[in-house]
Structures are given as structure tokens and as C-alpha cells.
Design a protein around this motif. Sequence first.
Motif, short mmCIF file in Angstrom:
data_model
loop_
_atom_site.label_atom_id
_atom_site.label_comp_id
_atom_site.label_asym_id
_atom_site.label_seq_id
_atom_site.Cartn_x
_atom_site.Cartn_y
_atom_site.Cartn_z
N ASN A 10 0.80 -1.23 0.00
CA ASN A 10 0.00 0.00 0.00
C ASN A 10 0.83 1.28 0.00
O ASN A 10 0.35 2.34 0.40
N GLN A 11 2.07 1.22 -0.41
CA GLN A 11 2.96 2.38 -0.47
C GLN A 11 3.44 2.56 -1.90
O GLN A 11 3.88 1.60 -2.54
N ILE A 26 14.91 4.45 -2.52
CA ILE A 26 15.00 3.90 -1.16
C ILE A 26 14.32 4.82 -0.15
O ILE A 26 13.88 4.36 0.90
N THR A 27 14.19 6.10 -0.47
CA THR A 27 13.46 7.00 0.43
C THR A 27 12.00 6.61 0.51
O THR A 27 11.40 6.63 1.59
N LYS A 31 9.94 5.33 3.90
CA LYS A 31 8.70 5.95 4.39
C LYS A 31 7.77 4.92 5.01
O LYS A 31 6.92 5.27 5.83
N MET A 32 7.92 3.65 4.64
CA MET A 32 7.09 2.61 5.25
C MET A 32 7.40 2.49 6.74
O MET A 32 6.52 2.22 7.54
N LYS A 33 8.65 2.67 7.09
CA LYS A 33 9.08 2.50 8.49
C LYS A 33 8.91 3.81 9.27
O LYS A 33 8.55 3.79 10.45
N ASN A 34 9.21 4.93 8.64
CA ASN A 34 9.12 6.22 9.31
C ASN A 34 8.63 7.27 8.32
O ASN A 34 9.43 7.93 7.67
N PRO A 35 7.30 7.43 8.20
CA PRO A 35 6.75 8.36 7.21
C PRO A 35 7.16 9.81 7.42
O PRO A 35 7.25 10.57 6.45
N VAL A 41 15.90 6.65 8.57
CA VAL A 41 15.97 5.23 8.21
C VAL A 41 17.10 5.02 7.21
O VAL A 41 17.91 4.09 7.35
N VAL A 42 17.19 5.88 6.21
CA VAL A 42 18.23 5.75 5.19
C VAL A 42 19.61 5.94 5.81
O VAL A 42 20.54 5.18 5.52
N LYS A 43 19.77 6.93 6.69
CA LYS A 43 21.07 7.16 7.34
C LYS A 43 21.51 5.93 8.13
O LYS A 43 22.67 5.53 8.05
#
Length: 77
Positions: A10-11, A26-27, A31-35, A41-43
Motif C-alpha cells: 500500500n505504499q 530507497i526514500t 517511508k514505510m518505516k518512518n513516514p 531510516v536511510v542514514k
Amino acid sequence: MKAKTMIVMNQDIRTTNSEGEDYICITDIAKMKNPLEPKDVVKNWMRTRNTLEYLGLWEKLKNLRIAPQAFFTIQGT
């Protein structure tokens, strides 16, 4: 570059194709983990040993101008 979107859990995840190579955002995945702060998350992902090893291998395969020892010096191994 030709951009497309796919839906995963759903993303919306953006993808692009450049010179026959497919790339995924990857951004958008983060966003699924931390919108609100996907950059965090990427860092964190960029710091893991597995990610660094993958990037080093990718550089060896795709960047013929990189000195083999250069990446490992940066990585600290």
C-alpha cells in the motif's frame, strides 16, 4: 529517464530506468518505516556493514576507475 510507480504494501514506490538500468527509490521504501523522517531510516541503513560491503562490490563492478583499495580504506577494513 523514464519514471514509474509501483505499489508495495500500500505504499507508492518510485522507480526509474536510465540507460537500461532500473533504480528504485530507497526514500520511498524508508517511508514505510518512518513516514515523517525517512532520512533517518536511510542514514541508519547506510551505516550497516552489509550495506557498505554491497556498495563496495557495486563500485568494483560498475566503477572501473575506482582503485580496489580505495573503498576499503574509507570503510576502515
